[in-house]
Motif scaffolding. Structure first.
Motif, PDB file in Angstrom:
ATOM      1  N   TYR A 101      16.735  79.957  24.343  1.00 37.37           N
ATOM      2  CA  TYR A 101      15.888  79.374  25.387  1.00 37.37           C
ATOM      3  C   TYR A 101      16.743  78.596  26.387  1.00 37.37           C
ATOM      4  O   TYR A 101      17.918  78.261  26.127  1.00 37.37           O
ATOM      5  N   PHE A 102      16.142  78.273  27.481  1.00 31.60           N
ATOM      6  CA  PHE A 102      16.774  77.457  28.526  1.00 31.60           C
ATOM      7  C   PHE A 102      15.672  76.732  29.290  1.00 31.60           C
ATOM      8  O   PHE A 102      14.493  77.159  29.271  1.00 31.60           O
ATOM      9  N   ASP A 103      16.045  75.667  29.963  1.00 33.91           N
ATOM     10  CA  ASP A 103      15.102  74.876  30.768  1.00 33.91           C
ATOM     11  C   ASP A 103      15.335  75.152  32.243  1.00 33.91           C
ATOM     12  O   ASP A 103      16.482  75.157  32.712  1.00 33.91           O
ATOM     13  N   ALA A 104      14.246  75.386  32.958  1.00 31.89           N
ATOM     14  CA  ALA A 104      14.328  75.686  34.397  1.00 31.89           C
ATOM     15  C   ALA A 104      13.320  74.809  35.143  1.00 31.89           C
ATOM     16  O   ALA A 104      12.218  74.522  34.631  1.00 31.89           O
ATOM     17  N   PRO A 105      13.665  74.387  36.346  1.00 31.19           N
ATOM     18  CA  PRO A 105      12.739  73.537  37.116  1.00 31.19           C
ATOM     19  C   PRO A 105      11.526  74.331  37.589  1.00 31.19           C
ATOM     20  O   PRO A 105      11.615  75.542  37.858  1.00 31.19           O
ATOM     21  N   THR A 106      10.436  73.638  37.727  1.00 25.33           N
ATOM     22  CA  THR A 106       9.216  74.278  38.226  1.00 25.33           C
ATOM     23  C   THR A 106       9.057  74.105  39.735  1.00 25.33           C
ATOM     24  O   THR A 106       8.213  74.774  40.339  1.00 25.33           O
ATOM     25  N   CYS A 107       9.849  73.200  40.326  1.00 26.56           N
ATOM     26  CA  CYS A 107       9.791  72.914  41.770  1.00 26.56           C
ATOM     27  C   CYS A 107       8.402  72.375  42.171  1.00 26.56           C
ATOM     28  O   CYS A 107       7.955  72.552  43.311  1.00 26.56           O
ATOM     29  N   LYS A 108       7.737  71.741  41.219  1.00 25.60           N
ATOM     30  CA  LYS A 108       6.421  71.180  41.493  1.00 25.60           C
ATOM     31  C   LYS A 108       6.366  69.688  41.152  1.00 25.60           C
ATOM     32  O   LYS A 108       5.280  69.108  41.061  1.00 25.60           O
ATOM     33  N   GLY A 109       7.511  69.120  40.931  1.00 23.70           N
ATOM     34  CA  GLY A 109       7.580  67.695  40.659  1.00 23.70           C
ATOM     35  C   GLY A 109       7.346  67.322  39.224  1.00 23.70           C
ATOM     36  O   GLY A 109       7.351  66.135  38.883  1.00 23.70           O
ATOM     37  N   GLY A 110       7.133  68.269  38.347  1.00 20.12           N
ATOM     38  CA  GLY A 110       6.899  67.945  36.948  1.00 20.12           C
ATOM     39  C   GLY A 110       8.160  68.147  36.102  1.00 20.12           C
ATOM     40  O   GLY A 110       9.276  68.314  36.597  1.00 20.12           O
ATOM     41  N   ASN A 111       7.955  68.140  34.780  1.00 18.80           N
ATOM     42  CA  ASN A 111       9.057  68.382  33.871  1.00 18.80           C
ATOM     43  C   ASN A 111       9.484  69.856  33.926  1.00 18.80           C
ATOM     44  O   ASN A 111       8.672  70.735  34.213  1.00 18.80           O
ATOM     45  N   PRO A 112      10.739  70.122  33.632  1.00 20.29           N
ATOM     46  CA  PRO A 112      11.180  71.535  33.634  1.00 20.29           C
ATOM     47  C   PRO A 112      10.498  72.318  32.512  1.00 20.29           C
ATOM     48  O   PRO A 112      10.115  71.764  31.478  1.00 20.29           O
ATOM     49  N   GLU A 113      10.352  73.575  32.726  1.00 18.09           N
ATOM     50  CA  GLU A 113       9.716  74.448  31.748  1.00 18.09           C
ATOM     51  C   GLU A 113      10.786  75.082  30.829  1.00 18.09           C
ATOM     52  O   GLU A 113      11.911  75.340  31.255  1.00 18.09           O
ATOM     53  N   ARG A 114      10.382  75.307  29.607  1.00 20.97           N
ATOM     54  CA  ARG A 114      11.298  75.952  28.644  1.00 20.97           C
ATOM     55  C   ARG A 114      10.922  77.426  28.542  1.00 20.97           C
ATOM     56  O   ARG A 114       9.782  77.779  28.222  1.00 20.97           O
ATOM     57  N   LEU A 115      11.929  78.267  28.720  1.00 22.31           N
ATOM     58  CA  LEU A 115      11.720  79.715  28.700  1.00 22.31           C
ATOM     59  C   LEU A 115      12.628  80.350  27.638  1.00 22.31           C
ATOM     60  O   LEU A 115      13.716  79.851  27.343  1.00 22.31           O
ATOM     61  N   PHE A 116      12.174  81.477  27.105  1.00 22.47           N
ATOM     62  CA  PHE A 116      12.921  82.206  26.086  1.00 22.47           C
ATOM     63  C   PHE A 116      13.286  83.594  26.615  1.00 22.47           C
ATOM     64  O   PHE A 116      12.516  84.205  27.371  1.00 22.47           O
ATOM     65  N   LEU A 117      14.450  84.050  26.160  1.00 21.87           N
ATOM     66  CA  LEU A 117      14.835  85.425  26.488  1.00 21.87           C
ATOM     67  C   LEU A 117      13.974  86.406  25.697  1.00 21.87           C
ATOM     68  O   LEU A 117      13.237  86.017  24.778  1.00 21.87           O
ATOM     69  N   VAL A 118      14.081  87.656  26.035  1.00 24.83           N
ATOM     70  CA  VAL A 118      13.226  88.687  25.434  1.00 24.83           C
ATOM     71  C   VAL A 118      14.074  89.628  24.587  1.00 24.83           C
ATOM     72  O   VAL A 118      15.142  90.079  25.019  1.00 24.83           O
ATOM     73  N   GLY A 119      13.596  89.921  23.379  1.00 29.89           N
ATOM     74  CA  GLY A 119      14.232  90.944  22.560  1.00 29.89           C
ATOM     75  C   GLY A 119      14.912  90.401  21.320  1.00 29.89           C
ATOM     76  O   GLY A 119      15.404  89.273  21.291  1.00 29.89           O
ATOM     77  N   ASP A 120      14.928  91.252  20.267  1.00 25.09           N
ATOM     78  CA  ASP A 120      15.645  90.949  19.025  1.00 25.09           C
ATOM     79  C   ASP A 120      16.466  92.196  18.671  1.00 25.09           C
ATOM     80  O   ASP A 120      15.919  93.221  18.262  1.00 25.09           O
TER      81      ASP A 120
END
Length: 295
Positions: free
Chosen positions: A75-94
């Motif tokens: 996973y990694f954290d990316a900004p939402t550009c909306k003034g809130g906390n960054p969102e956590r996203l996960f890569l796809v696939g195993d």
């Protein structure tokens, strides 16, 4: 040290110079590179998200991933550009199954090659005893050749999927802020995949080595020996004929000399006999004449 010296003295290291031992040493060597280049891999790529509000931008988003490539857990954290906390996203696939299968085959191939080399060097006589060793070796070699084919092909497909899943251009599409045209998303650094490409290459090299070694192990079984008998020797020409031809050839130079000499001898003998006959005949004819005169 004494035990080591005795083992070295008893070892038949000349087997490493023949194809059976030399190829086995290559299998041991390339198996190490195959599972090590894959099992020790760790990669990283970077992305940048520039928001309309520059204070919310993140220009260095690092994503780390490694073997066994369970990317759905990365996973990694990316900004939402909306003034809130960054969102956590996960890569796809195993893609752990193909990677772990490839590494497992490499480790077992390494262990078996090392054990086989030890038997070749220190117990080659027992290896050839009752022909059981070559038959077992042939079966195991055939299994590993097939396993290298399956694992290398599976890992090649898995690596292609890993490259797609870790492509920064594909990953940025997961970031919600990148859907807005006011924000700008771009890749900063691509992952380095040269080590994984090398692992696939080593996998197919191992496939060639194990498949090629089947022939040399098969020869050790002795199964092909009845079909490789030497052809029967060809019958030679009869000795008298050759001797007669040679004698005739050798007598030609001397035939003229003997023929030239023999007539002279015969003529001489003939003349002597003729002269002797005439003399004798003359004596015989003279005797009666003188006897008649005496009468």
């Amino acid at each position: 040290m004494d035990v080591v010296n005795q083992l070295v003295a008893q070892g038949q290291f000349r087997v490493l110079k023949v194809p059976l031992g030399f190829i086995k040493a290559l299998q041991w060597f390339f198996a190490i590179f195959a599972f090590s280049t894959c099992g020790s891999y760790s990669g990283m790529f970077k992305m940048a998200v520039e928001c309309k509000n520059r204070s919310e931008s993140d220009l260095s988003i690092e994503v780390m991933f490694e073997y066994p490539f369970r990317l759905h857990q990365v996973y990694f954290d990316a900004p939402t550009c909306k003034g809130g906390n960054p969102e956590r996203l996960f890569l796809v696939g195993d893609y752990s199954s193909s990677a772990e299968f490839f590494v497992t085959i490499g480790v077992f191939a390494f262990l078996y090659s090392m054990a086989a080399l030890s038997i070749y060097v220190f117990a080659y006589d027992k290896y050839k005893e009752n022909n059981k060793g070559p038959l077992i070796d042939l079966g195991v070699t055939a299994v590993f050749a097939f396993m290298w084919l399956v694992s290398s092909a599976a890992w090649a497909k898995g690596l292609s999927d890993v490259k797609t899943a870790t492509d920064p251009d594909k990953v940025v599409t997961l970031i919600s802020a990148c859907d807005s045209e006011e924000n700008r998303c771009r890749e900063v650094h691509d992952p380095v995949m040269s080590g994984l490409n090398t692992s696939v290459a080593f996998g197919f090299i191992n496939l060639i080595l194990w498949a090629g070694n089947l022939w040399f192990v098969f020869k050790e079984t002795g199964i092909i020996a009845p079909f490789m008998r030497a052809p029967p020797p060809q019958e030679k020409q009869a000795a008298p004929d050759a001797y007669g031809q040679q004698g005739a050839y050798e007598q030609d130079p001397y035939a003229g000399n003997q023929g030239g000499y023999q007539p002279e001898y015969n003529q001489q003998g003939y003349n002597q006999e003729a002269e002797y006959g005439q003399g004798q005949g003359y004596g015989q004819q003279g005797a009666p004449t003188s006897f008649s005169n005496q009468m």
